[in-house]
Design a protein around this motif. Structure first.
Motif, short mmCIF file in Angstrom:
data_model
loop_
_atom_site.label_atom_id
_atom_site.label_comp_id
_atom_site.label_asym_id
_atom_site.label_seq_id
_atom_site.Cartn_x
_atom_site.Cartn_y
_atom_site.Cartn_z
N ARG A 115 0.84 -1.20 0.00
CA ARG A 115 0.00 0.00 0.00
C ARG A 115 0.87 1.25 0.00
O ARG A 115 0.59 2.22 -0.71
CB ARG A 115 -0.92 -0.03 1.22
CG ARG A 115 -1.50 1.32 1.61
CD ARG A 115 -2.43 1.93 0.56
NE ARG A 115 -3.74 1.33 0.60
CZ ARG A 115 -4.77 1.80 -0.14
NH1 ARG A 115 -4.61 2.84 -0.95
NH2 ARG A 115 -5.95 1.21 -0.08
N GLY A 116 1.94 1.24 0.79
CA GLY A 116 2.85 2.39 0.82
C GLY A 116 3.49 2.65 -0.53
O GLY A 116 3.60 3.80 -0.97
N CYS A 117 3.91 1.58 -1.21
CA CYS A 117 4.50 1.72 -2.54
C CYS A 117 3.46 2.29 -3.51
O CYS A 117 3.76 3.20 -4.29
CB CYS A 117 5.01 0.38 -3.03
SG CYS A 117 5.71 0.42 -4.69
N LEU A 142 9.72 -2.34 -5.62
CA LEU A 142 8.43 -2.72 -6.19
C LEU A 142 7.85 -1.65 -7.11
O LEU A 142 6.78 -1.85 -7.69
CB LEU A 142 7.44 -3.03 -5.05
CG LEU A 142 6.13 -3.74 -5.40
CD1 LEU A 142 6.39 -5.05 -6.11
CD2 LEU A 142 5.29 -3.94 -4.15
N ARG A 143 8.52 -0.54 -7.27
CA ARG A 143 7.98 0.56 -8.07
C ARG A 143 7.55 0.12 -9.48
O ARG A 143 6.48 0.54 -9.95
CB ARG A 143 9.00 1.70 -8.15
CG ARG A 143 8.45 2.97 -8.77
CD ARG A 143 9.53 4.05 -8.85
NE ARG A 143 9.87 4.60 -7.56
CZ ARG A 143 9.27 5.66 -7.01
NH1 ARG A 143 8.29 6.29 -7.65
NH2 ARG A 143 9.64 6.10 -5.84
N PRO A 144 8.32 -0.72 -10.18
CA PRO A 144 7.88 -1.14 -11.51
C PRO A 144 6.54 -1.87 -11.49
O PRO A 144 5.81 -1.85 -12.49
CB PRO A 144 9.00 -2.06 -11.99
CG PRO A 144 10.21 -1.61 -11.24
CD PRO A 144 9.68 -1.21 -9.89
N SER A 145 6.20 -2.50 -10.37
CA SER A 145 4.93 -3.21 -10.28
C SER A 145 3.76 -2.25 -10.34
O SER A 145 2.73 -2.57 -10.93
CB SER A 145 4.88 -4.02 -8.98
OG SER A 145 3.65 -4.69 -8.85
N ALA A 150 -1.05 -0.30 -13.02
CA ALA A 150 -1.76 0.98 -12.94
C ALA A 150 -3.04 1.00 -13.76
O ALA A 150 -3.94 1.80 -13.49
CB ALA A 150 -0.83 2.12 -13.39
N ASN A 151 -3.16 0.11 -14.74
CA ASN A 151 -4.35 0.11 -15.60
C ASN A 151 -5.53 -0.63 -14.97
O ASN A 151 -6.63 -0.65 -15.54
CB ASN A 151 -4.02 -0.52 -16.96
CG ASN A 151 -3.60 -1.98 -16.84
OD1 ASN A 151 -3.08 -2.38 -15.81
ND2 ASN A 151 -3.79 -2.73 -17.90
N ILE A 152 -5.33 -1.24 -13.80
CA ILE A 152 -6.44 -1.91 -13.11
C ILE A 152 -7.26 -0.85 -12.40
O ILE A 152 -6.79 -0.18 -11.49
CB ILE A 152 -5.92 -2.96 -12.11
CG1 ILE A 152 -5.09 -4.02 -12.84
CG2 ILE A 152 -7.08 -3.61 -11.36
CD1 ILE A 152 -4.45 -5.05 -11.93
N ALA A 153 -8.52 -0.69 -12.80
CA ALA A 153 -9.34 0.42 -12.32
C ALA A 153 -9.69 0.30 -10.84
O ALA A 153 -9.59 1.28 -10.09
CB ALA A 153 -10.62 0.52 -13.15
N ARG A 158 -6.22 -3.73 -7.74
CA ARG A 158 -4.87 -3.28 -8.11
C ARG A 158 -3.87 -3.62 -7.00
O ARG A 158 -2.76 -4.09 -7.25
CB ARG A 158 -4.88 -1.78 -8.39
CG ARG A 158 -3.57 -1.24 -8.97
CD ARG A 158 -3.61 0.28 -9.08
NE ARG A 158 -4.91 0.75 -9.53
CZ ARG A 158 -5.61 1.71 -8.90
NH1 ARG A 158 -5.13 2.30 -7.81
NH2 ARG A 158 -6.77 2.09 -9.37
N LEU A 159 -4.28 -3.38 -5.75
CA LEU A 159 -3.39 -3.66 -4.62
C LEU A 159 -3.11 -5.15 -4.50
O LEU A 159 -1.98 -5.57 -4.24
CB LEU A 159 -3.99 -3.12 -3.33
CG LEU A 159 -3.95 -1.60 -3.18
CD1 LEU A 159 -4.85 -1.15 -2.03
CD2 LEU A 159 -2.52 -1.12 -2.97
#
Length: 216
Positions: A115-117, A142-145, A150-153, A158-159
């Protein structure tokens, strides 16, 4: 060290209860562990989250698992740069000294690190972007994840996708360690990716054939 204090009384009472029951009833086993050393069958890398209790989930006894916990249960890429690397050191010890046969990376639902990322990458937690934030710099792994998911609405979906992706990122990073790769290729070590739904008590395992997590 002037800042250290005695144990809280509730912990003292719990220890005394354990010593009088579990330890007293298994003295020979504990002495054997002490005299013969540890020979764990598996290494577990999991989150620091207090709700994730892998020994309970798998009914493990003392001496069975070599456990390392960190924020979000992440493994960083191989980086022999002379800096401090607690997770990398634990992996090296498990694989090269203890020679564990299995290495499990365990993610979980409602992970605060993930969640923090997510919030950091979404611009909702600018304090984590600061170079002085240990959490933020750790979650950069984990930033690339976030970018991939990001396209999951739906945010909860998404989390969850990021939580499972964190497991895969760690498995990929494990293979960047030469001694891990060598052990895997020699079939002396097997890697496993798991995700635990805390509320439902469900454990899912990554299946490379279908490229998804499936219930155990």
């Amino acid at each position: 060290m002037q800042n250290a204090r005695p144990l809280p009384q509730y912990l003292v009472q719990r220890y005394q209860g354990w010593k009088a029951t579990t330890h007293a009833e298994n003295k020979a086993w504990y002495r054997r562990l002490a005299e013969e050393g540890q020979r764990p069958r598996a290494m577990i890398i999991s989150c620091c989250d207090s709700r994730v209790h892998v020994t309970s989930i798998f009914g493990a006894d003392e001496g069975e698992f070599f456990i390392h916990r960190n924020i979000a249960g992440l493994v960083p890429p191989y980086a022999p740069d002379g800096d401090h690397h607690g997770t990398s050191a634990a992996v090296e010890y498990a694989v090269t000294v203890l020679k564990v046969a299995n290495l499990l990376v365990v993610g979980h639902s409602q992970c605060g690190g993930v969640r923090g990322c997510h919030d950091m990458c979404a611009g909702l937690a600018p304090q984590l972007e600061d170079k002085s934030s240990f959490i933020g710099r750790w979650m950069d792994i984990l930033r690339p994840s976030y970018e991939r998911k990001a396209n999951i609405a739906d945010e909860s979906a998404r989390l969850e996708a990021m939580e499972k992706d964190a497991v895969l990122v760690s498995l990929e990073n494990l293979m960047s360690f030469p001694f891990v790769r060598d052990a895997v290729e020699a079939e002396e070590l097997a890697l496993h990716g798991l995700w635990n739904d805390i509320g439902e008590g469900v454990v899912e395992c990554y299946d490379p054939a279908s490229d998804r997590f499936v219930p155990v």
